[in-house]
Design an enzyme around this catalytic site. Structure first.
Site, PDB file in Angstrom:
ATOM      1  N   ASN A 103       0.874  -1.233   0.023  1.00  0.00           N
ATOM      2  CA  ASN A 103      -0.096  -0.008   0.104  1.00  0.00           C
ATOM      3  C   ASN A 103       0.824   1.282  -0.045  1.00  0.00           C
ATOM      4  OD1 ASN A 103      -1.865   2.237   0.886  1.00  0.00           O
ATOM      5  ND2 ASN A 103      -3.095   0.761   1.576  1.00  0.00           N
TER       6      ASN A 103
ATOM      7  N   ARG B 293       4.732  18.502   0.742  1.00  0.00           N
ATOM      8  CA  ARG B 293       5.531  19.510   0.012  1.00  0.00           C
ATOM      9  C   ARG B 293       4.933  19.990  -1.310  1.00  0.00           C
ATOM     10  NH1 ARG B 293      10.937  20.022   1.955  1.00  0.00           N
ATOM     11  NH2 ARG B 293      11.056  21.665   0.622  1.00  0.00           N
TER      12      ARG B 293
ATOM     13  N   HIS C 185      -5.719   3.368  -1.396  1.00  0.00           N
ATOM     14  CA  HIS C 185      -7.033   3.679  -0.948  1.00  0.00           C
ATOM     15  C   HIS C 185      -7.167   5.269  -1.244  1.00  0.00           C
ATOM     16  CE1 HIS C 185      -9.767   3.008   2.453  1.00  0.00           C
ATOM     17  NE2 HIS C 185     -10.263   4.046   1.953  1.00  0.00           N
TER      18      HIS C 185
ATOM     19  N   ARG D 195      -9.127   8.612  -0.910  1.00  0.00           N
ATOM     20  CA  ARG D 195     -10.055   9.254  -0.127  1.00  0.00           C
ATOM     21  C   ARG D 195     -10.709  10.400  -0.739  1.00  0.00           C
ATOM     22  NH1 ARG D 195     -10.572   6.371   4.826  1.00  0.00           N
ATOM     23  NH2 ARG D 195      -8.728   5.185   5.222  1.00  0.00           N
TER      24      ARG D 195
ATOM     25  N   HIS E  99      -3.840  11.681   0.577  1.00  0.00           N
ATOM     26  CA  HIS E  99      -2.697  11.053   0.169  1.00  0.00           C
ATOM     27  C   HIS E  99      -2.765  10.516  -1.406  1.00  0.00           C
ATOM     28  CE1 HIS E  99      -5.554   7.865   1.666  1.00  0.00           C
ATOM     29  NE2 HIS E  99      -5.168   8.074   2.830  1.00  0.00           N
TER      30      HIS E  99
ATOM     31  N   GLU F 249      -8.700   0.203  -2.514  1.00  0.00           N
ATOM     32  CA  GLU F 249      -9.669   0.034  -1.589  1.00  0.00           C
ATOM     33  C   GLU F 249     -10.464   1.558  -1.444  1.00  0.00           C
ATOM     34  OE1 GLU F 249      -6.949  -0.317   1.849  1.00  0.00           O
ATOM     35  OE2 GLU F 249      -6.655  -2.184   1.473  1.00  0.00           O
TER      36      GLU F 249
ATOM     37  N   THR G  69      -8.120   6.316   9.661  1.00  0.00           N
ATOM     38  CA  THR G  69      -7.828   5.012   8.814  1.00  0.00           C
ATOM     39  C   THR G  69      -8.716   4.047   9.168  1.00  0.00           C
ATOM     40  OG1 THR G  69      -5.899   3.315   8.549  1.00  0.00           O
ATOM     41  CG2 THR G  69      -6.643   4.230  10.923  1.00  0.00           C
TER      42      THR G  69
ATOM     43  N   HIS H  95      -3.931  -4.502   7.805  1.00  0.00           N
ATOM     44  CA  HIS H  95      -3.979  -3.261   8.825  1.00  0.00           C
ATOM     45  C   HIS H  95      -3.118  -3.696   9.804  1.00  0.00           C
ATOM     46  CE1 HIS H  95      -5.906   0.480   9.676  1.00  0.00           C
ATOM     47  NE2 HIS H  95      -5.547   0.227  10.954  1.00  0.00           N
TER      48      HIS H  95
ATOM     49  N   GLY I 215       0.941  -1.306   4.412  1.00  0.00           N
ATOM     50  CA  GLY I 215       1.502  -0.180   3.687  1.00  0.00           C
ATOM     51  C   GLY I 215       2.357   0.788   4.975  1.00  0.00           C
ATOM     52  N   HIS I 216       1.621   1.245   6.147  1.00  0.00           N
ATOM     53  CA  HIS I 216       2.321   2.016   7.081  1.00  0.00           C
ATOM     54  C   HIS I 216       3.560   1.602   7.502  1.00  0.00           C
ATOM     55  CE1 HIS I 216       2.239   5.245   9.966  1.00  0.00           C
ATOM     56  NE2 HIS I 216       2.667   4.186  10.903  1.00  0.00           N
TER      57      HIS I 216
END
EC number: 2.6.99.2
Length: 245
Positions: free
Chosen positions: A10, A21, A46, A48, A53, A73, A103, A198, A221-222
């Site tokens: 992700n 930036r 994902h 949103r 992001h 997603e 999230t 997750h 991802g994170h």
């Protein structure tokens, strides 16, 4: 021998850094190419509504360069469904996130929303796209997911990750973990395939894979991007893949 589970990276957090930036550094398209070159089996995004992001433009630009598996997603608004059916990823993962949530933090109540999900899934299936439903470790929600038409469920592993972090040598909340195993077992019984995602990381992933070996795919991802700050992106992807093989 346990089957190998695919790793979908992700890249939302990479986009978050870029957006801070206002320019194109890091380059999302190049990162997706590199993740695949380094061994990732897929790319997850994902988008949103606030585009904090991944942006809608990113989704369109990523489609031509994701040659492994593209997983989009999101909450199935009309705009999201239109995006997915136009871009045609290999997989669409439906999550019950309200627009402003930080999230993903829970799975679908597939009983309550079965009719809604069935209509959405039919529309996405018509575009030739596999559908996965984000699900809590709740075995009683599995049959409704199947009746709604899902191809897979994605086990929401946030509670598992918290339980694992709170224990010294693996999760001590056996009631919770048994719920994961039972949910997985029922899914397989009714013909649903298994994904997970997750808060999975280098510490807790091996235990989860060991006890639910039938996993088709994990989306991470994170934690993976955080680990890449220390180990480098190529090395980090390989570290995760070794835990899944």
């Amino acid at each position: 021998m346990n089957p190998t589970t695919k790793l979908s990276v992700n890249i939302n957090k990479v986009a978050l850094i870029r957006n801070s930036r206002g320019e194109n550094l890091p380059d999302i398209i190049q990162v997706a190419k590199d993740c695949q070159r380094f061994g990732a089996d897929g790319i997850t995004v994902h988008p949103r509504p606030d585009e904090r992001h991944i942006r809608i433009r990113d989704v369109y630009e990523l489609r031509p360069v994701v040659h492994t598996e593209f997983n989009i997603e999101g909450y199935p608004t009309t705009a999201f469904i239109d995006l997915v059916t136009e871009v045609k990823p290999e997989q669409c993962t439906l999550v019950p996130d309200p627009p402003g949530v930080l999230t993903s933090n829970t799975g679908w109540d597939t009983v309550k929303y079965q009719s809604f999900l069935r209509e959405v899934i039919q529309e996405i299936h018509a575009a030739g796209i596999r559908v996965s439903i984000f699900l809590n470790p709740e075995p009683d929600k599995v049959e409704a997911a199947r009746k709604a038409g899902a191809d897979r469920i994605e086990l929401f592993t946030g509670p598992y990750a918290k339980a694992y972090a709170a224990a010294a040598n693996g999760p001590q909340n056996f009631e919770l973990f048994n719920a994961y195993k039972e949910t997985a077992r029922r899914a397989l019984q009714v013909g649903l395939e298994l994904n997970a995602g997750h808060d999975l990381n280098l510490q807790n992933l091996k235990f989860f894979k060991l006890h639910i070996p039938e996993l088709k795919e994990v989306s991470i991802g994170h934690a993976l991007i955080c680990d890449a700050l220390y180990y480098g992106l190529e090395n980090t992807i390989q570290m995760y893949k070794r835990l899944l093989s």
